[in-house]
Design a protein around this motif. Structure first.
Motif, PDB file in Angstrom:
ATOM      1  N   SER A  60      12.616  -8.177 -13.626  1.00  0.00           N
ATOM      2  CA  SER A  60      11.199  -7.880 -13.417  1.00  0.00           C
ATOM      3  C   SER A  60      10.501  -7.887 -14.760  1.00  0.00           C
ATOM      4  O   SER A  60      11.124  -7.719 -15.815  1.00  0.00           O
ATOM      5  CB  SER A  60      11.028  -6.526 -12.720  1.00  0.00           C
ATOM      6  N   SER A  61       9.202  -8.092 -14.710  1.00  0.00           N
ATOM      7  CA  SER A  61       8.392  -8.076 -15.923  1.00  0.00           C
ATOM      8  C   SER A  61       6.962  -7.761 -15.555  1.00  0.00           C
ATOM      9  O   SER A  61       6.438  -8.322 -14.587  1.00  0.00           O
ATOM     10  CB  SER A  61       8.456  -9.426 -16.635  1.00  0.00           C
ATOM     11  N   PRO A  62       6.306  -6.902 -16.331  1.00  0.00           N
ATOM     12  CA  PRO A  62       4.884  -6.661 -16.085  1.00  0.00           C
ATOM     13  C   PRO A  62       4.038  -7.902 -16.364  1.00  0.00           C
ATOM     14  O   PRO A  62       2.879  -7.958 -15.957  1.00  0.00           O
ATOM     15  CB  PRO A  62       4.537  -5.516 -17.054  1.00  0.00           C
ATOM     16  N   ALA A  63       4.614  -8.901 -17.043  1.00  0.00           N
ATOM     17  CA  ALA A  63       3.858 -10.113 -17.358  1.00  0.00           C
ATOM     18  C   ALA A  63       3.979 -11.179 -16.274  1.00  0.00           C
ATOM     19  O   ALA A  63       3.466 -12.285 -16.437  1.00  0.00           O
ATOM     20  CB  ALA A  63       4.347 -10.684 -18.690  1.00  0.00           C
ATOM     21  N   CYS A  64       4.659 -10.832 -15.181  1.00  0.00           N
ATOM     22  CA  CYS A  64       4.872 -11.818 -14.111  1.00  0.00           C
ATOM     23  C   CYS A  64       4.477 -11.213 -12.774  1.00  0.00           C
ATOM     24  O   CYS A  64       4.767 -10.039 -12.511  1.00  0.00           O
ATOM     25  CB  CYS A  64       6.343 -12.227 -14.023  1.00  0.00           C
ATOM     26  N   GLY A  65       3.842 -12.028 -11.933  1.00  0.00           N
ATOM     27  CA  GLY A  65       3.583 -11.582 -10.570  1.00  0.00           C
ATOM     28  C   GLY A  65       4.882 -11.275  -9.856  1.00  0.00           C
ATOM     29  O   GLY A  65       4.986 -10.324  -9.088  1.00  0.00           O
ATOM     30  N   CYS A 106       9.109 -17.003 -13.778  1.00  0.00           N
ATOM     31  CA  CYS A 106       8.014 -16.038 -13.819  1.00  0.00           C
ATOM     32  C   CYS A 106       6.833 -16.609 -13.060  1.00  0.00           C
ATOM     33  O   CYS A 106       6.165 -17.540 -13.525  1.00  0.00           O
ATOM     34  CB  CYS A 106       7.647 -15.770 -15.279  1.00  0.00           C
ATOM     35  N   ARG A 110       1.363 -13.946 -16.870  1.00  0.00           N
ATOM     36  CA  ARG A 110       0.251 -13.396 -17.650  1.00  0.00           C
ATOM     37  C   ARG A 110       0.752 -13.249 -19.089  1.00  0.00           C
ATOM     38  O   ARG A 110       1.222 -12.191 -19.501  1.00  0.00           O
ATOM     39  CB  ARG A 110      -0.176 -12.038 -17.075  1.00  0.00           C
ATOM     40  N   VAL A 117       6.939 -10.497 -24.293  1.00  0.00           N
ATOM     41  CA  VAL A 117       6.757  -9.793 -23.033  1.00  0.00           C
ATOM     42  C   VAL A 117       8.034  -9.045 -22.662  1.00  0.00           C
ATOM     43  O   VAL A 117       9.151  -9.511 -22.901  1.00  0.00           O
ATOM     44  CB  VAL A 117       6.325 -10.750 -21.898  1.00  0.00           C
ATOM     45  N   VAL A 119      10.901  -7.629 -20.343  1.00  0.00           N
ATOM     46  CA  VAL A 119      11.648  -8.043 -19.152  1.00  0.00           C
ATOM     47  C   VAL A 119      12.749  -7.008 -18.930  1.00  0.00           C
ATOM     48  O   VAL A 119      13.404  -6.579 -19.888  1.00  0.00           O
ATOM     49  CB  VAL A 119      12.270  -9.445 -19.344  1.00  0.00           C
ATOM     50  N   THR A 120      12.922  -6.592 -17.699  1.00  0.00           N
ATOM     51  CA  THR A 120      14.017  -5.698 -17.355  1.00  0.00           C
ATOM     52  C   THR A 120      14.982  -6.439 -16.453  1.00  0.00           C
ATOM     53  O   THR A 120      14.583  -6.977 -15.419  1.00  0.00           O
ATOM     54  CB  THR A 120      13.500  -4.441 -16.637  1.00  0.00           C
TER      55      THR A 120
END
Ligand SMILES: [Cu+2]
Length: 149
Positions: A60-65, A106, A110, A117, A119-120
């Protein structure tokens, strides 16, 4: 080829109170950003320095939908990509995420080249690995366009 084996619950180790020490690390992680309307591919090498084979099961990443695990496959000459449920990283081994093989995808990126960015990555034993992944444009990281080692 992966074979699904029956899980022997009786042989499972007791649940630890917290995630076990992480013996996975990532090297040379990067995203290839093209346009915000085009998914950005994520590439890296995951290295398992431990004695236990593990599996990457989510990202997951806050920079990806959405950040998906993908694999490029060739079906009778037609190159496509598929979602994969997990990627196995053998004990004392490594797995490359690269064009033509496993990669992170991704969706709705964003980001822009020059960004880093978060990423987890999540593994089947509950461990997580947080990365700060640099973003490059279509040409990729400097000095790697020839395919590298
Ligand atoms: Cu993909």
């Amino acid at each position: 080829m992966l074979l699904t084996l029956p899980v022997l619950l009786g042989a499972a180790v007791p649940s630890p109170q917290q995630a076990p020490p992480l013996e996975i690390h990532a090297s040379h992680a990067w995203f290839r950003y093209l346009l915000s309307s085009v998914p950005a591919g994520g590439y890296m090498t995951l290295i398992n320095s431990g004695d236990t084979t593990t599996r990457l099961v989510k990202a997951s990443s806050p920079a990806c939908g959405a950040l998906m695990l993908h694999q490029s496959v060739n079906h009778g000459g037609a190159a496509t990509m598929e979602m994969v449920k997990s990627v196995t990283i053998p004990a004392h081994g490594s797995v490359g995420f690269a064009e033509g093989g496993y990669h992170l995808m991704c969706m709705e990126p964003r980001m822009k080249p020059g960004d880093k960015v978060g990423v987890t990555l999540g593994f089947d034993d509950g461990a997580t690995l947080m990365l700060l992944v640099p973003v490059y444009g279509p040409a990729g990281p400097p000095g790697t366009s020839s395919g590298g080692p």
